[in-house]
Design an enzyme around this catalytic site. Structure first.
Site, PDB file in Angstrom:
ATOM      1  N   GLY A   1       0.783  -1.226   0.000  1.00  0.00           N
ATOM      2  CA  GLY A   1       0.000   0.000   0.000  1.00  0.00           C
ATOM      3  C   GLY A   1       0.817   1.280   0.000  1.00  0.00           C
ATOM      4  O   GLY A   1       0.247   2.370   0.049  1.00  0.00           O
TER       5      GLY A   1
ATOM      6  N   TYR B   1      -1.399   2.363 -11.909  1.00  0.00           N
ATOM      7  CA  TYR B   1      -1.866   3.738 -12.110  1.00  0.00           C
ATOM      8  C   TYR B   1      -3.278   3.771 -12.677  1.00  0.00           C
ATOM      9  O   TYR B   1      -4.113   4.572 -12.252  1.00  0.00           O
ATOM     10  CB  TYR B   1      -0.916   4.506 -13.034  1.00  0.00           C
ATOM     11  CG  TYR B   1       0.484   4.662 -12.496  1.00  0.00           C
ATOM     12  CD1 TYR B   1       0.731   4.892 -11.150  1.00  0.00           C
ATOM     13  CD2 TYR B   1       1.574   4.595 -13.353  1.00  0.00           C
ATOM     14  CE1 TYR B   1       2.013   5.043 -10.659  1.00  0.00           C
ATOM     15  CE2 TYR B   1       2.867   4.753 -12.877  1.00  0.00           C
ATOM     16  CZ  TYR B   1       3.087   4.977 -11.529  1.00  0.00           C
ATOM     17  OH  TYR B   1       4.356   5.126 -11.064  1.00  0.00           O
TER      18      TYR B   1
END
Length: 160
Positions: free
Chosen positions: A95, A131
């Site tokens: 994360g 992304y």
């Protein structure tokens, strides 16, 4: 997990930049010194900013984001250009990359900046997927151009 870099972090930022260059198969291109980074990040007129991803358990720095302000003439406001985002391979999936981008997005929203932009190598499919999962979209209609080394010097000298 994410914190603003301090002058004491310059050596680890420098090491992470070297690791990124190795990952991108271009270690010879990473020529910045710790002194240059210190001046760029913490000098009299900072040109760039950095955030670090730190493992809560060990306190180890596992990634970084280095960015600077750009300006959109069309929007009339600043934006953030993310020069480098890197998370050590051993920490990926924890994360950290998302947290770094979330912090930059928070800065944009808080300050009224309307863009967060970066470049990604075409071969880096794992980064592209990451992304795009966040909602980022490629700007296919634009091609990046760059002047460096001899071509930059030659053009600069032609102004004399």
């Amino acid at each position: 997990m994410i914190r603003t870099a301090t002058p004491a972090d310059v050596p680890v930022i420098h090491a992470l930049i070297r690791e990124l260059a190795e990952y991108e198969k271009a270690p010879q291109e990473a020529r910045a010194t710790e002194e240059q980074l210190h001046e760029a990040l913490f000098g009299e007129r900072p040109a760039a900013f950095a955030h670090l991803a730190v493992d809560d358990g060990s306190g180890e720095c596992v990634g970084f984001a280095l960015w600077f302000l750009n300006f959109s003439t069309w929007r009339g406001v600043h934006g953030v250009y993310l020069e480098d985002l890197f998370v050590r391979p051993s920490a990926r999936g924890g994360g950290y990359g998302r947290a770094l981008l979330t912090e930059l997005a928070r800065i944009c929203v808080q300050r009224g900046y309307e863009r967060l932009e970066w470049s990604v190598l075409n071969w880096n499919s794992s980064a592209i997927g990451f992304y795009e999962a966040l909602g980022a979209r490629p700007q296919d209609e634009w091609t990046v151009y760059r002047l460096t080394d001899g071509a930059l010097a030659e053009l600069g000298r032609s102004a004399d």
